[in-house]
Design a protein around this motif. Structure first.
Motif, PDB file in Angstrom:
ATOM      1  N   LEU A  40      25.905  32.764  30.647  1.00  0.00           N
ATOM      2  CA  LEU A  40      25.899  33.943  31.507  1.00  0.00           C
ATOM      3  C   LEU A  40      26.390  33.600  32.905  1.00  0.00           C
ATOM      4  N   ARG A  41      25.926  32.475  33.427  1.00  0.00           N
ATOM      5  CA  ARG A  41      26.337  32.039  34.753  1.00  0.00           C
ATOM      6  C   ARG A  41      27.840  31.746  34.780  1.00  0.00           C
ATOM      7  N   ALA A  42      28.330  31.059  33.752  1.00  0.00           N
ATOM      8  CA  ALA A  42      29.751  30.721  33.685  1.00  0.00           C
ATOM      9  C   ALA A  42      30.599  31.988  33.583  1.00  0.00           C
ATOM     10  N   ARG A  43      30.156  32.943  32.750  1.00  0.00           N
ATOM     11  CA  ARG A  43      30.907  34.191  32.588  1.00  0.00           C
ATOM     12  C   ARG A  43      30.959  34.968  33.912  1.00  0.00           C
ATOM     13  N   GLU A  44      29.844  35.031  34.601  1.00  0.00           N
ATOM     14  CA  GLU A  44      29.805  35.743  35.880  1.00  0.00           C
ATOM     15  C   GLU A  44      30.691  35.060  36.918  1.00  0.00           C
ATOM     16  N   SER A  45      30.681  33.746  36.932  1.00  0.00           N
ATOM     17  CA  SER A  45      31.522  32.994  37.859  1.00  0.00           C
ATOM     18  C   SER A  45      33.004  33.263  37.585  1.00  0.00           C
ATOM     19  N   LEU A  46      33.396  33.237  36.317  1.00  0.00           N
ATOM     20  CA  LEU A  46      34.784  33.521  35.960  1.00  0.00           C
ATOM     21  C   LEU A  46      35.161  34.961  36.303  1.00  0.00           C
ATOM     22  N   ARG A  47      34.240  35.870  36.075  1.00  0.00           N
ATOM     23  CA  ARG A  47      34.511  37.282  36.379  1.00  0.00           C
ATOM     24  C   ARG A  47      34.741  37.479  37.875  1.00  0.00           C
ATOM     25  N   LEU A  48      33.913  36.835  38.690  1.00  0.00           N
ATOM     26  CA  LEU A  48      34.075  36.957  40.141  1.00  0.00           C
ATOM     27  C   LEU A  48      35.366  36.302  40.621  1.00  0.00           C
ATOM     28  N   ALA A  49      35.711  35.162  40.032  1.00  0.00           N
ATOM     29  CA  ALA A  49      36.966  34.495  40.397  1.00  0.00           C
ATOM     30  C   ALA A  49      38.160  35.382  40.046  1.00  0.00           C
ATOM     31  N   LYS A  50      38.093  36.015  38.893  1.00  0.00           N
ATOM     32  CA  LYS A  50      39.189  36.910  38.480  1.00  0.00           C
ATOM     33  C   LYS A  50      39.303  38.099  39.429  1.00  0.00           C
ATOM     34  N   ALA A  51      38.177  38.645  39.836  1.00  0.00           N
ATOM     35  CA  ALA A  51      38.200  39.776  40.768  1.00  0.00           C
ATOM     36  C   ALA A  51      38.855  39.372  42.091  1.00  0.00           C
ATOM     37  N   LEU A  53      41.023  36.854  42.582  1.00  0.00           N
ATOM     38  CA  LEU A  53      42.455  36.625  42.371  1.00  0.00           C
ATOM     39  C   LEU A  53      43.220  37.935  42.196  1.00  0.00           C
ATOM     40  N   THR A  54      42.611  38.891  41.544  1.00  0.00           N
ATOM     41  CA  THR A  54      43.249  40.203  41.389  1.00  0.00           C
ATOM     42  C   THR A  54      43.427  40.870  42.752  1.00  0.00           C
ATOM     43  N   ARG A  55      42.434  40.725  43.607  1.00  0.00           N
ATOM     44  CA  ARG A  55      42.552  41.269  44.959  1.00  0.00           C
ATOM     45  C   ARG A  55      43.705  40.595  45.700  1.00  0.00           C
ATOM     46  N   GLN A  56      43.796  39.263  45.574  1.00  0.00           N
ATOM     47  CA  GLN A  56      44.879  38.531  46.225  1.00  0.00           C
ATOM     48  C   GLN A  56      46.232  38.943  45.667  1.00  0.00           C
ATOM     49  N   LEU A  57      46.299  39.126  44.359  1.00  0.00           N
ATOM     50  CA  LEU A  57      47.552  39.521  43.716  1.00  0.00           C
ATOM     51  C   LEU A  57      48.044  40.861  44.249  1.00  0.00           C
ATOM     52  N   ASN A  58      47.119  41.782  44.448  1.00  0.00           N
ATOM     53  CA  ASN A  58      47.489  43.103  44.942  1.00  0.00           C
ATOM     54  C   ASN A  58      47.979  43.085  46.382  1.00  0.00           C
ATOM     55  N   SER A  59      47.582  42.066  47.141  1.00  0.00           N
ATOM     56  CA  SER A  59      47.984  42.030  48.551  1.00  0.00           C
ATOM     57  C   SER A  59      49.092  41.018  48.838  1.00  0.00           C
ATOM     58  N   ARG A  65      54.130  33.072  44.868  1.00  0.00           N
ATOM     59  CA  ARG A  65      52.664  33.129  44.937  1.00  0.00           C
ATOM     60  C   ARG A  65      52.117  34.101  43.897  1.00  0.00           C
ATOM     61  N   LYS A  66      52.823  35.220  43.682  1.00  0.00           N
ATOM     62  CA  LYS A  66      52.398  36.175  42.657  1.00  0.00           C
ATOM     63  C   LYS A  66      52.387  35.514  41.284  1.00  0.00           C
ATOM     64  N   GLU A  67      53.425  34.708  40.989  1.00  0.00           N
ATOM     65  CA  GLU A  67      53.474  34.006  39.701  1.00  0.00           C
ATOM     66  C   GLU A  67      52.291  33.048  39.558  1.00  0.00           C
ATOM     67  N   GLN A  68      51.969  32.343  40.633  1.00  0.00           N
ATOM     68  CA  GLN A  68      50.848  31.408  40.602  1.00  0.00           C
ATOM     69  C   GLN A  68      49.540  32.136  40.327  1.00  0.00           C
ATOM     70  N   ILE A  69      49.348  33.241  41.018  1.00  0.00           N
ATOM     71  CA  ILE A  69      48.104  34.007  40.836  1.00  0.00           C
ATOM     72  C   ILE A  69      48.040  34.595  39.432  1.00  0.00           C
ATOM     73  N   GLU A  70      49.160  35.110  38.934  1.00  0.00           N
ATOM     74  CA  GLU A  70      49.183  35.670  37.580  1.00  0.00           C
ATOM     75  C   GLU A  70      48.843  34.598  36.544  1.00  0.00           C
ATOM     76  N   ALA A  71      49.347  33.383  36.754  1.00  0.00           N
ATOM     77  CA  ALA A  71      49.025  32.285  35.840  1.00  0.00           C
ATOM     78  C   ALA A  71      47.536  31.952  35.907  1.00  0.00           C
ATOM     79  N   VAL A  73      45.101  34.009  36.744  1.00  0.00           N
ATOM     80  CA  VAL A  73      44.360  35.112  36.110  1.00  0.00           C
ATOM     81  C   VAL A  73      44.441  34.983  34.590  1.00  0.00           C
ATOM     82  N   ALA A  74      45.603  34.613  34.080  1.00  0.00           N
ATOM     83  CA  ALA A  74      45.753  34.426  32.629  1.00  0.00           C
ATOM     84  C   ALA A  74      44.838  33.304  32.139  1.00  0.00           C
ATOM     85  N   GLU A  75      44.734  32.234  32.920  1.00  0.00           N
ATOM     86  CA  GLU A  75      43.838  31.128  32.556  1.00  0.00           C
ATOM     87  C   GLU A  75      42.376  31.587  32.553  1.00  0.00           C
TER      88      GLU A  75
END
Length: 83
Positions: A40-51, A53-59, A65-71, A73-75
């Motif tokens: 549960l802790r690992a899933r929440e940590s990954l979810r927050l990291a994805k959120a 990175l998604t925020r960074q991708l949008n800005s 840099r977009k390619e790096q962030i997309e990669a 997020v895919a990971e």
């Protein structure tokens, strides 16, 4: 007569006992349901990291840099699917 400070200490002790009881109940329910708290802790940590990175991708406007962030997020998506 009792000291007013004693009432405050008693109230704090009761509050702490209630918080401890709630935490114990959460753990008991999680374990009874077969839920691994570490997963549960690992899933929440990954979810927050994805959120984040998604925020960074949008800005981000720089294409590399977009390619790096997309990669990244895919990971994260791959790791979330593995859990």
């Amino acid at each position: 007569m009792s000291d007013a400070g004693e009432g405050l200490v008693d109230a704090e002790a009761r509050l702490q006992e209630q918080l401890d009881a709630r935490e114990h109940e959460k753990r008991r329910r999680g374990l009874a349901a077969g839920v691994d708290p570490e997963k549960l802790r690992a899933r929440e940590s990954l979810r927050l990291a994805k959120a984040e990175l998604t925020r960074q991708l949008n800005s981000t406007t720089h294409p590399i840099r977009k390619e790096q962030i997309e990669a990244a997020v895919a990971e994260l998506d791959r790791r979330l699917a593995a859990l």
